[in-house]
Design a protein around this motif. Structure first.
Motif: not given
Length: 290
Positions: A31-32, A86, A89, A109, A115, A117-118, A121
């Motif tokens: 990811l991204p 995603y 998520g 990642l 990035w 936006s994750y 996790l």
């Protein structure tokens, strides 16, 4: 070109991440989710995703072109499934279990473009942060269970949303999910084909070993359904029986007591094409030399 072009070395964190993950059958989810993006070490220049060439493990990375009005040309059900994950998520707490059927053992990642936006996790109960550098993060999937597993029950859904609903209700267990246009609900059982052996309810783990990117050895044991983490494409078969796609986009195959080798048969034609092409090239070269 008189010094006008120079290479951009990868940050050492990528080598560190590769050393930490090592070799193995488990996949790396990169990811991204982009096929092209800019990185800090490229001074903002857009390049191809570095994940697939940076790690010794097989990488699952973005295949979305994102060129002008073309978001993606991918036909991969696995990619469609991942993109849905995603989007959900922030409302998920077991992302590791949801990607475990894809054979994902690590999530990497890269700290670039979107990035942040994750950030969800960090809220996953089955992901463990094992490396945090200014260039990237590495998470170990604690729900990873291997290349393949025996299926004790099949369920059918009409959409990926239905699959996520089953997962949220903890109704997956050791089961597998397939798409069915005729499914009346998200938890309907899939009946075995006429004349087939009923699905095994044994909880004994099946041994699945990757022989090559186009072949998997499945051990003998109780007959039943087995999932393999390879991405589904038409052409996979075991002992003459075609594999089918799971809702996650992986392989689902009916295995007899003797086991066998799950193969991607079109590769034989591709390999023959390579041999013919090489032979033709050598022949033309010899003609030119003579």
């Amino acid at each position: 070109l008189a010094g006008q072009i120079s290479s951009s070395p990868l940050p050492s964190a990528y080598q560190q991440a590769d050393a930490l993950m090592g070799k193995g059958a488990g996949n790396v989810l990169v990811l991204p989710w982009h096929i092209y993006m800019e990185y800090p070490f490229t001074n903002g220049r857009v390049i191809a995703n570095v994940g697939p060439t940076s790690f010794r493990r097989n990488a699952i990375s973005g295949d979305n072109v994102e060129a002008n009005d073309v978001e993606t040309q991918s036909t991969s059900p696995r990619s469609a499934y991942l993109q849905q994950l995603y989007e959900n998520g922030s409302r998920t707490s077991d992302f590791g279990a949801l990607v475990a059927p894809l054979g994902v053992q690590y999530v990497v990642l890269s700290k670039t473009v979107d990035w942040t936006s994750y950030s969800w996790l960090n809220n996953q109960k089955d992901l463990k942060l094992v490396l945090d550098d200014q260039s990237l993060e590495v998470w170990r999937n604690m729900a990873y269970a291997g290349v393949g597993q025996r299926v004790t029950k099949l369920k059918s859904v009409t959409s990926i949303a239905g699959l996520l609903k089953l997962a949220k209700l903890n109704e997956l267990g050791d089961g597998a999910v397939v798409f069915s246009k005729n499914s009346a609900g998200t938890s309907a059982s899939v009946a075995p084909r006429k004349g087939s052996t009923p699905a095994s309810t044994s909880t004994t783990r099946v041994s699945v070993r990757q022989l090559s990117p186009v072949a998997y050895q499945i051990s003998s044991g109780s007959p039943g359904w087995v999932t393999v983490d390879a991405a589904y494409q038409r052409g996979w078969s075991l002992n003459g029986h075609a594999a089918r796609a799971t809702a996650e986009g992986t392989l689902l195959v009916r295995v007899g007591a003797q086991g066998g080798v799950l193969e991607f048969s079109p590769w034989r034609l591709v390999r023959l094409g390579y041999i013919i092409s090489a032979g033709t090239f050598i022949a033309l070269a010899l003609v030119l030399i003579v």
